[in-house]
Design a protein around this motif. Structure first.
Motif, short mmCIF file in Angstrom:
data_model
loop_
_atom_site.label_atom_id
_atom_site.label_comp_id
_atom_site.label_asym_id
_atom_site.label_seq_id
_atom_site.Cartn_x
_atom_site.Cartn_y
_atom_site.Cartn_z
N VAL A 1 58.00 62.57 22.68
CA VAL A 1 56.21 62.19 23.17
C VAL A 1 56.34 61.64 25.39
N VAL A 2 55.87 62.11 25.67
CA VAL A 2 55.37 60.88 26.35
C VAL A 2 54.40 60.08 26.18
N PRO A 3 54.98 58.51 27.02
CA PRO A 3 53.99 57.33 26.43
C PRO A 3 52.62 57.99 27.40
N ALA A 4 51.20 57.43 26.49
CA ALA A 4 50.21 57.93 27.43
C ALA A 4 50.20 56.85 28.22
N LEU A 5 48.72 56.99 29.37
CA LEU A 5 48.78 56.14 30.35
C LEU A 5 47.87 55.28 30.23
N LEU A 6 47.73 54.52 30.66
CA LEU A 6 46.28 53.36 30.05
C LEU A 6 45.04 53.24 31.10
N PRO A 7 43.93 52.95 31.18
CA PRO A 7 43.10 53.27 31.98
C PRO A 7 43.22 52.21 33.42
N TRP A 8 44.08 50.89 33.70
CA TRP A 8 44.25 50.80 34.28
C TRP A 8 45.11 51.39 35.86
N CYS A 9 45.43 52.46 35.58
CA CYS A 9 46.43 52.80 36.37
C CYS A 9 45.90 52.75 38.06
N PRO B 1 47.21 53.28 42.62
CA PRO B 1 48.11 54.44 43.16
C PRO B 1 49.29 52.90 43.42
N ALA B 2 48.93 52.19 42.99
CA ALA B 2 50.14 50.53 43.25
C ALA B 2 50.30 50.17 41.90
N LEU B 3 49.90 50.85 40.31
CA LEU B 3 50.33 50.53 39.23
C LEU B 3 50.07 51.94 38.27
N THR B 4 51.35 51.53 37.37
CA THR B 4 51.41 52.23 36.61
C THR B 4 51.38 51.62 35.36
N ALA B 5 49.60 51.69 34.20
CA ALA B 5 49.80 51.28 33.00
C ALA B 5 50.61 52.23 31.80
N MET B 6 51.04 51.57 30.97
CA MET B 6 51.28 52.94 29.92
C MET B 6 51.49 52.28 28.52
N GLU B 7 51.82 52.94 27.51
CA GLU B 7 51.65 52.70 25.75
C GLU B 7 53.24 51.71 26.44
N ARG B 8 53.48 51.09 25.72
CA ARG B 8 54.90 50.33 25.12
C ARG B 8 55.49 51.02 24.79
N ILE B 9 56.63 51.15 24.51
CA ILE B 9 57.71 51.72 23.60
C ILE B 9 58.53 50.71 23.00
N ASP B 10 58.21 50.56 21.53
CA ASP B 10 59.16 49.56 20.87
C ASP B 10 60.68 50.21 20.76
N GLY B 11 61.73 50.40 21.00
CA GLY B 11 62.55 51.12 20.73
C GLY B 11 64.10 50.94 21.21
N ARG C 1 55.87 56.74 44.93
CA ARG C 1 54.76 57.07 44.41
C ARG C 1 54.38 57.19 43.30
N LEU C 2 53.56 56.06 43.26
CA LEU C 2 53.22 56.15 41.24
C LEU C 2 51.94 57.06 41.34
N ALA C 3 50.66 57.61 41.81
CA ALA C 3 50.65 58.42 41.67
C ALA C 3 50.59 59.43 41.17
N HIS C 4 51.66 59.48 41.88
CA HIS C 4 52.88 60.99 41.83
C HIS C 4 53.56 61.52 40.55
N GLU C 5 53.96 59.88 40.17
CA GLU C 5 54.37 60.44 38.66
C GLU C 5 53.52 60.02 37.97
N GLN C 6 52.38 59.11 38.23
CA GLN C 6 51.46 59.63 37.14
C GLN C 6 50.92 60.92 36.68
N ALA C 7 50.91 61.65 37.87
CA ALA C 7 50.28 63.17 37.94
C ALA C 7 51.10 63.82 37.32
N ASN C 8 52.69 63.70 37.17
CA ASN C 8 53.67 64.07 35.90
C ASN C 8 53.50 63.92 35.15
#
Length: 308
Positions: free
Chosen positions: A56-64, A66-76, A34-41
């Motif tokens: 830090v928690v990666p920042a969510l992006l505006p394109w989230c 219920p079927a897609l979680t878009a977040m900041e990419r962590i290069d590391g 449930r991606l919306a549940h993860e986004q709320a978390n």
């Protein structure tokens, strides 16, 4: 569940409520998709860690959606794979306990979020040196009442008071907390604590809960089980980082900071109020102070009893 219960009875194993445990596992696994549940978390966790210098928690992006979680990419790399000096690894390990366990635990929030899947693959070393925590689909949300019960058990354990530990376990939902079998288990746990000669740590409390669960005790909620998983997984990460034995230090350290900061508010609050980040009332503290002498007597009684 029926098969396990039947075979367990045939083999003389503890009477565990397999159906309830498997139903809980099914509910938790459903949350994973449930991606919306993860986004709320993630939003809730980002709020808790907003001013944390190391986690830090990666920042969510505006394109989230219920079927897609878009977040900041962590290069590391994974934190456990990063080529860090030993002192830096240990420091970041303690920072993880402080940010992911101590901060939500020592909060006044009615529902505190804890990451429920803290293996090394979910902890990435970001380019700015902070630890980025990903995959928030599984979380534990301990209520303030549950955190108050955990602190009550810890204070009772410091006083070696088995009766008050039983009351704290009942506050966590344990059925028949004053029953003979549970009382015997608590007594054995206190004997182990006295025999160890070490200060009380969270590992002792987790060990007590595990022993009760293995004996078939019921009533502990699913959220507490996930919180226990978080603690055990994070202590495993600390071991990989060379920080074995450091898990309790940041947890207790932040609790003491919160305790010092809330004294002015205590002067105006009712003595029985637990509306504090430390989850103890002034009456609880007075009771703990009065327990110092009886606790010493209980300690020597248990120690001498073991010597016989």
């Amino acid at each position: 569940a029926d098969f396990l219960a039947r075979r367990g009875a045939e083999l003389g194993l503890p009477d565990i409520d397999y159906r309830s445990h498997l139903d809980t596992a099914a509910r938790l696994l459903t949350q994973e998709i449930r991606l919306a549940h993860e986004q709320a978390n993630m939003r809730a966790a980002a709020s808790v860690l907003a001013d944390d210098a190391d986690v830090v928690v990666p920042a969510l992006l505006p394109w989230c959606t219920p079927a897609l979680t878009a977040m900041e990419r962590i290069d590391g790399p994974k934190l456990t794979d990063a080529a860090l000096p030993e002192n830096e690894s240990r420091r970041l390990g303690r920072a993880l306990v402080g940010g992911l366990l101590a901060r939500p635990f020592w909060s006044r929030s009615e529902s505190a979020p804890f990451h429920g899947d803290l293996h090394g693959g979910n902890l990435l070393l970001a380019a700015d040196g902070r630890v980025a925590v990903i995959d928030w689909s599984l979380t534990a949300r301990l209520t303030k009442t549950e955190r108050e019960a955990l602190v009550e058990i810890a204070l009772a354990a410091l006083a070696l008071d088995a009766r008050r530990i039983a009351a704290g376990l009942a506050g966590l939902g344990l059925h028949d907390a004053s029953g003979a079998a549970i009382t015997a288990t608590v007594d054995r746990a206190l004997d182990t604590l006295v025999r160890s000669g070490r200060p009380l740590g969270f590992d002792w409390l987790v060990g007590l809960l595990d022993t009760l669960a293995l004996q078939g005790a019921s009533g502990f909620g699913a959220q507490l089980a996930v919180f226990r998983k978080s603690w055990l997984a994070l202590t495993g990460v600390l071991a990989d980082l060379g920080s074995v034995g450091d898990a309790d230090r940041p947890l207790i350290g932040l609790g003491l900071q919160r305790f010092a900061a809330e004294w002015p508010a205590r002067l105006l609050a009712p003595a029985e109020s637990r509306a504090f980040a430390t989850h103890v009332s002034t009456a609880d503290l007075m009771r703990a102070a009065a327990e110092a002498w009886p606790a010493g007597l209980r300690y020597w009684t248990r120690l001498l009893g073991q010597a016989r």
